[in-house]
Design an enzyme around this catalytic site. Structure first.
Site: not given
Ligand SMILES: [Mg+2]
Length: 402
Positions: A199, A227, A253, A278, A302
């Protein structure tokens, strides 16, 4: 040689499921006699539950300390039960446990008395709810797919024609100092992980230092994904990704804000690192727009954004037609919702990346059966009908039905 259903499940090591299985099997035989077209939804049970995380999880959108989810049990008149879970994530999906519960009551009234096997029609009927509460629609969709699989006697991924019962998930490291992220990554790689997701997304220079520290800690053979969770501006994203090129980043991402498709395309045009959409991608229609805009290289699907298994598979099909590969990711689901995601991965050839690690942040695992995960993140789906998952009866007993 014939083996009883109960014996088969015991051989596989599913003690609790084995005790439930004869009932489920009897229910399937009952459907066979009465006709699948006559199966009806008798009731929908709703439960709210919270699972604290082992430690605060930090991403560019904020810090998270618990999963606040909803369990859906769709009960049919034959005795078959379908399970689903919503894991709303407010800064991304815009819905919450409270809004999910409110909407779930309406969905319950809409689908009661209808045939649960008509998943396509039922999801179309509750379709407009996806725009405000995609997570709870996902829970209903996976419960209906669970019933469909149980009625067919097949795991969902086999029902969808897939054969990838085993695959690898990455593990995600929350945003922290470069040193701490490198130490965490090193630990995961020592356990056998081959794919690490980091992240980033607040400060491009510090983010590049994070990636550098982790790359130096894990060596060149581990794939690193990052991401930014919409955290960079377009110029920041181009600057950061150019700076990260030498650390061999597999893909990035959502570098920029979700609604800026033109910005995403501008980053893609200038970035040496492939771009994965995303937060810009919820539904199949978003996938269509992103494909037309040539705004990204990959999709992160997702279930909580797409409204379940059905739409996730539709997105994968659109990507396949555009010669694109996908990842299936997660919010903060337990192994119930994650197992539904794993069925989607296992069912589609062009889903080659998986990020189904939310359970590793949870203080408890209230799920029995479902996807099995080894310490290196290798996921294996059980050869059981439907999702092949159940909620621990002791955990369920403690929840208040809504
Ligand atoms: Mg993501």
């Amino acid at each position: 040689m014939t083996i009883s259903r109960k014996g088969f499940l015991k051989v596989l090591g599913f003690g609790i499921l084995a005790t439930h299985a004869p009932r489920s099997w009897a229910a399937a035989e009952k459907i066979e006699k009465s006709g699948a077209g006559k199966l009806r939804i008798k009731d929908v049970e709703l439960y709210a539950f919270d699972i604290p995380l082992t430690e605060p999880f930090r991403v560019s959108l904020g810090v998270f300390t618990a999963a606040n989810d909803v369990l859906v049990r769709v009960v049919t008149d034959s005795g078959l039960v379908g399970l689903g879970e919503s894991s709303p994530f407010l800064p991304i999906t815009g819905d919450t446990q409270d809004t999910n519960l409110m909407v779930a009551r309406s969905i319950r009234e809409m689908i009661k008395g209808k045939n649960p096997l008509a998943v396509d029609a039922l999801i179309a009927e509750i379709g407009h709810i996806i725009y405000s509460n995609p997570s709870i629609v996902a829970a209903f969709d996976m419960a209906l797919m669970d019933i469909l699989g149980k009625a067919a006697g097949l795991p969902i991924f086999r029902l969808l024609g897939g054969d990838k019962e085993t695959f690898e998930s990455d593990v995600t490291i929350g945003m922290d100092t470069p040193e701490k992220m490198a130490a965490s990554a090193g630990g995961h790689v020592a356990r056998g992980y081959k794919n690490i997701k980091l992240k980033v997304g607040l400060d491009p220079d510090l983010d590049a230092e994070r990636v550098q520290a982790v790359r130096e800690a894990v060596g060149k053979d581990v794939s690193l994904r990052i991401d930014a969770n919409q955290g960079w501006t377009v110029p920041q994203a181009i600057y950061a990704l150019r700076k990260m090129e030498r650390f061999n980043v597999q893909f990035a991402e959502q570098p920029v804000v979700a609604w800026d498709f033109a910005g995403l395309k501008a980053v893609r045009n200038e970035s040496p690192v492939p771009i994965c959409a995303d937060e810009a991608l919820f539904l199949p229609q978003d996938a269509m727009k992103l494909i037309k805009a040539e705004a990204c290289d990959y999709f992160n699907i997702k279930l909580m954004k797409a409204g379940g298994i059905t739409n996730s598979v539709r997105i994968a099909h659109l990507a396949d037609a555009a010669n694109m590969r996908c990842m299936v990711g997660c919010m903060l689901e337990t192994r119930l919702g994650l197992t539904a995601g794993a069925h989607v991965v296992a069912s589609q050839r062009n889903i080659t990346f998986a990020d189904l690690d939310a359970y590793t942040f949870h203080t408890i695992d209230p799920i029995v059966g479902g996807m099995m995960v080894n310490q290196a993140g290798k996921i294996t789906l059980p050869e059981l009908p439907g999702l092949g998952v159940d909620v621990d009866p002791m955990f369920l007993k403690k929840l208040k039905r809504i």
